[in-house]
Structures are given as C-alpha cells and as structure tokens.
Write a protein that holds these residues in place. Structure first.
Motif, PDB file in Angstrom:
ATOM      1  N   GLY A 237     101.311  35.462  32.721  1.00  0.00           N
ATOM      2  CA  GLY A 237     100.608  35.741  33.970  1.00  0.00           C
ATOM      3  C   GLY A 237     100.892  37.133  34.484  1.00  0.00           C
ATOM      4  O   GLY A 237      99.983  37.856  34.932  1.00  0.00           O
ATOM      5  N   LEU A 238     102.151  37.539  34.407  1.00  0.00           N
ATOM      6  CA  LEU A 238     102.532  38.874  34.874  1.00  0.00           C
ATOM      7  C   LEU A 238     101.973  39.950  33.947  1.00  0.00           C
ATOM      8  O   LEU A 238     101.494  40.998  34.403  1.00  0.00           O
ATOM      9  CB  LEU A 238     104.052  38.973  34.960  1.00  0.00           C
ATOM     10  N   GLU A 242      99.444  42.875  35.206  1.00  0.00           N
ATOM     11  CA  GLU A 242      99.793  44.293  35.117  1.00  0.00           C
ATOM     12  C   GLU A 242      98.857  45.050  34.176  1.00  0.00           C
ATOM     13  O   GLU A 242      98.554  46.219  34.406  1.00  0.00           O
ATOM     14  CB  GLU A 242     101.244  44.439  34.660  1.00  0.00           C
ATOM     15  N   ALA A 243      98.401  44.375  33.118  1.00  0.00           N
ATOM     16  CA  ALA A 243      97.474  45.028  32.186  1.00  0.00           C
ATOM     17  C   ALA A 243      96.201  45.453  32.904  1.00  0.00           C
ATOM     18  O   ALA A 243      95.696  46.569  32.705  1.00  0.00           O
ATOM     19  CB  ALA A 243      97.141  44.080  31.033  1.00  0.00           C
ATOM     20  N   ARG A 244      95.685  44.565  33.737  1.00  0.00           N
ATOM     21  CA  ARG A 244      94.456  44.903  34.466  1.00  0.00           C
ATOM     22  C   ARG A 244      94.737  45.958  35.538  1.00  0.00           C
ATOM     23  O   ARG A 244      93.892  46.827  35.804  1.00  0.00           O
ATOM     24  CB  ARG A 244      93.849  43.651  35.092  1.00  0.00           C
ATOM     25  N   THR A 266     100.044  32.907  38.851  1.00  0.00           N
ATOM     26  CA  THR A 266     100.776  34.170  38.733  1.00  0.00           C
ATOM     27  C   THR A 266      99.834  35.366  38.632  1.00  0.00           C
ATOM     28  O   THR A 266     100.032  36.387  39.289  1.00  0.00           O
ATOM     29  CB  THR A 266     101.694  34.141  37.498  1.00  0.00           C
ATOM     30  N   ALA A 267      98.806  35.226  37.810  1.00  0.00           N
ATOM     31  CA  ALA A 267      97.934  36.369  37.512  1.00  0.00           C
ATOM     32  C   ALA A 267      96.819  36.552  38.524  1.00  0.00           C
ATOM     33  O   ALA A 267      96.306  37.669  38.688  1.00  0.00           O
ATOM     34  CB  ALA A 267      97.337  36.201  36.123  1.00  0.00           C
ATOM     35  N   GLY A 268      96.415  35.472  39.189  1.00  0.00           N
ATOM     36  CA  GLY A 268      95.290  35.574  40.111  1.00  0.00           C
ATOM     37  C   GLY A 268      94.005  35.888  39.360  1.00  0.00           C
ATOM     38  O   GLY A 268      93.831  35.495  38.201  1.00  0.00           O
ATOM     39  N   PRO A 269      93.096  36.646  39.965  1.00  0.00           N
ATOM     40  CA  PRO A 269      91.805  36.956  39.345  1.00  0.00           C
ATOM     41  C   PRO A 269      91.932  37.710  38.018  1.00  0.00           C
ATOM     42  O   PRO A 269      91.008  37.683  37.200  1.00  0.00           O
ATOM     43  CB  PRO A 269      91.107  37.838  40.396  1.00  0.00           C
ATOM     44  N   ALA A 270      93.079  38.355  37.782  1.00  0.00           N
ATOM     45  CA  ALA A 270      93.263  39.116  36.539  1.00  0.00           C
ATOM     46  C   ALA A 270      93.221  38.216  35.309  1.00  0.00           C
ATOM     47  O   ALA A 270      92.936  38.687  34.205  1.00  0.00           O
ATOM     48  CB  ALA A 270      94.596  39.867  36.578  1.00  0.00           C
ATOM     49  N   ASP A 370      89.777  30.192  37.854  1.00  0.00           N
ATOM     50  CA  ASP A 370      91.035  29.452  37.990  1.00  0.00           C
ATOM     51  C   ASP A 370      91.042  28.132  37.217  1.00  0.00           C
ATOM     52  O   ASP A 370      91.801  27.214  37.549  1.00  0.00           O
ATOM     53  CB  ASP A 370      91.362  29.167  39.457  1.00  0.00           C
ATOM     54  N   GLN A 371      90.230  28.042  36.181  1.00  0.00           N
ATOM     55  CA  GLN A 371      90.181  26.836  35.360  1.00  0.00           C
ATOM     56  C   GLN A 371      90.188  27.222  33.884  1.00  0.00           C
ATOM     57  O   GLN A 371      89.731  28.301  33.513  1.00  0.00           O
ATOM     58  CB  GLN A 371      88.910  26.020  35.655  1.00  0.00           C
ATOM     59  N   PHE A 372      90.718  26.309  33.055  1.00  0.00           N
ATOM     60  CA  PHE A 372      90.566  26.466  31.610  1.00  0.00           C
ATOM     61  C   PHE A 372      89.244  25.817  31.213  1.00  0.00           C
ATOM     62  O   PHE A 372      89.008  24.645  31.506  1.00  0.00           O
ATOM     63  CB  PHE A 372      91.714  25.795  30.855  1.00  0.00           C
TER      64      PHE A 372
END
Length: 388
Positions: A237-238, A242-244, A266-270, A370-372
């Motif tokens: 997630g992190l 950070e990549a985005r 953790t990642a949110g919209p990213a 926010d879904q798989f």
C-alpha cells in the motif's frame, strides 16, 4: 471400626480421588478433537491471521452442528506465530503440548517452515491454507498438505501475464526479503527471463520502513513497463502510494500477499488500477456463496483472501478424520493422502504425493473503487481472457 482399617480406607479414598483428578484432564480432552490454528494474531499481518482464524471457526461450527467427527466436537486451538520464525517455534510447541491431533493454518512461509519442522517431529499433520513457498512440500515430509498453490506456480503465471497480456518488454521485481516474497520473486524473474522480458531491477526492500522513495526513484530511472511487488499488503500500500506521488505511471502489480483490503486503506486512490495475481478470492468462487453469507453474518464484513482456504483446510482435515475413523495424527496424515475429490468452498481438493493441491488455480484481479474486481484469467489454451 478398627482405627487401622479406618486409616487404610481414608488412604484408599484419597488415592482414588487423586487418580480421578489426575485423569480428569485426559477425560475432558477425550471429549473433543483438537485442531491447532497457528496464524499471526499480532504484528502487521494480524488482520490476515484473524481472518484466517475466522474461517476456521466457521468450518468448525458447521462440522460441530452436523455432529462433529467420530461423535466428538472439534475444538480449535489458536496460537499467535506473529509471522516470525522464532515466535513460530514457540507457537508450534504450545500446540504440540496442548495435544492437537492436526493443524490447519499458516500465513507467512517464514513462520510455517519452522512450525512444520516441529509438527513433523511430533508426527502431526499440517494442512496449510496460505503458505506458498515450495520448500514446505519439498522436504519429503509425509505430514504436510496445502489447499493453496505454490510460488513456483504463481511465478510463471505472473510472468505470462506480464509478457502476454500487458506486452511488457521491461520489468522491475521488488520483494521484501521474506521467505515467501523472495521465493515468488525468484520464480517470477526466472520465468520472465525465459520469456524474453528484460528484468531491469530485482532487489529487496526492508519491511516496516515509512519511506520507499529511494528505491522507487532508482526503479523509475530504469524505465520498466511494469513493477511487480511480491511482498505483503502493508508495504504494498505504501509502495504504490509513493510510486504515484513521485509520478510513476507504469503498471503496478502485486503478488498474492498483497490481496488484502488493508491495501486500499493504506494506499487510498493510488491503489486504483493495481493488478494482483492471486488464488481466486471467495467472492469469485461459485462454491463459496454460502460461506460468504455466513462470514458476513458472523463478522459484519466480507472475508479476506485466505479465510476460505482455511475453511477448506479444516474441512478436509475433518474429512480425513472421518474417513480414517481415527483421530490419531498418523492415521489422519494417511487419510489425507488418499483424498482426491473433497468438495470444498474453493473447489475440488485432492493432494499429490508431495501434499500439494493437485489442481491449484490463479487469476488476476484489479483494484477499482476500493474493491478487488475480477480481471483476467488463462483459458484452457493459455490465452488471456477477461473474467466475467
């Protein structure tokens, strides 16, 4: 009454009461069939471990409601292995001392490996639901089984997707230096190279850090078409966030250690658009509808990725106990080896001579809102097709 006889009577009664007291734990134990559940219940993987334990509880409840096994109720004995090798050794010994006749569980392969050694020494069968490192079933032990696939099956699957679906020419593969992640990374890198994909980066990060931008900056300079991260969801997630943030636009992928809803928190919209290679999630399994309903009713939320494989691990263990008409560990292992077509929530389960699931399946899912969501799978000819 003769005082001497009276004293003798008291002594006899005392000894009898003492003997009954000593036998009481054994008598109580005989009323249940104990199955151990070693999972991480603390640390960064605690959510995954709790989810797996929930799956075990649902399986035991269903079996017990139908009369149990051999006329006895299943009693689950959970132990926290914290995804840590040293803690895992202690957890395994506690389960052995508790008198479990079989074990169904495991999450991190780095913990499952020392656990397996302890259970093998004690002759106790271990049915793994999530630990995918090939070594677990390559040591020649006759007491290890798996309801999930292996890293050397997922690695070529991921490589084929990168090459033949994404049409990537350059790939970066990042692991977290754990047993599971390194194994999946190595198998993926080997397969990518065989397929002619240029692996421009293959290295490890240190889990638990708060900033991975130096690694991402280095990877970015190598201009890969895709980044495949083979570690766990907490770091994934992190990493994708950070990549985005640093402007990386290439496809970001994760292995099956990243397929936990915590990833999106953790990642949110990213996380949107991240693609994950995984065994089918419960919501995509036609035989898991009842399981999904029961999990939601019992816990107020949907299951994570491995609880349904744990549900089947407990179920197939109970089946072996019933088939072998015995709760002795050696008899359970022997009966597990004979199972070829157990109908579980995850599909038909049978074990090859090593103890691996004979028909393991992988798919790709994508994060969206926010879904798989189901993404692509391989058809019988190996062609990549959209999942319905």
């Amino acid at each position: 009454m003769n005082p001497q006889n009276n004293g003798a009577l008291h002594t006899t009664l005392a000894l009898t009461l003492f003997s009954l007291a000593a036998l009481a734990p054994g008598l109580a134990q005989a009323q249940t069939v104990k199955i151990g559940v070693p999972v991480p219940l603390s640390g960064s993987s605690a959510a995954a471990g709790t989810d797996i334990l929930n799956g075990a509880k649902l399986a035991a409840a269903k079996i017990n409601a139908a009369g149990g096994v051999l006329g006895k109720q299943i009693e689950l004995v959970p132990e926290d292995d914290a995804c840590d090798a040293q803690t895992a050794v202690q957890a395994a010994q506690k389960l052995v001392d508790a008198g479990v006749v079989a074990v169904a569980g495991g999450y991190c392969s780095s913990a499952a490996l020392p656990e397996l050694t302890a259970f093998h020494r004690a002759g106790i069968p271990y049915v793994l639901d999530a630990s995918t490192n090939p070594k677990l079933t390559e040591m020649g032990y006759d007491n290890v089984f798996r309801t999930i696939g292996r890293d050397d099956e997922q690695g070529p699957f991921a490589a084929s997707f990168i090459k033949n679906s994404l049409h990537a020419k350059r790939a970066a593969v990042i692991d977290d230096n754990t047993t599971y992640a390194k194994g999946l990374a190595q198998n993926t890198v080997e397969s990518l190279k065989k397929m002619g994909v240029d692996v421009v980066y293959a290295d490890s990060i240190t889990p638990g850090q708060m900033d991975y931008s130096p690694t991402l900056t280095k990877v970015s300079s190598l201009k890969p078409d895709v980044i495949y991260y083979t570690g766990y969801f907490s770091e994934a997630g992190l990493l994708v966030k950070e990549a985005r943030q640093v402007g990386l636009k290439m496809t970001f992928m994760g292995g099956d250690g990243t397929n936990d809803p915590t990833l999106m928190k953790t990642a949110g919209p990213a996380a949107d658009g991240m693609i994950i290679t995984t065994a089918p999630l419960a919501q995509f399994l036609p035989g898991a509808h009842d399981y999904l309903d029961q999990y939601n009713k019992s816990y107020g939320q949907g299951p994570g990725p491995y609880s349904v494989y744990e549900y089947d691990a407990v179920g197939v263990t109970a089946k072996a106990i019933a088939d072998g008409k015995s709760a002795k560990p050696a008899d359970i292992s022997a009966a597990l080896h004979k199972i070829t077509d157990y109908q579980g929530a995850t599909g038909t389960i049978g074990f090859n001579p090593k103890g691996d699931r004979s028909r393991a399946v992988y798919i790709t899912v994508v994060v969206h809102n926010d879904q798989f969501e189901p993404y692509q799978r391989q058809d019988a000819s190996g062609k990549w097709v959209a999942m319905k």
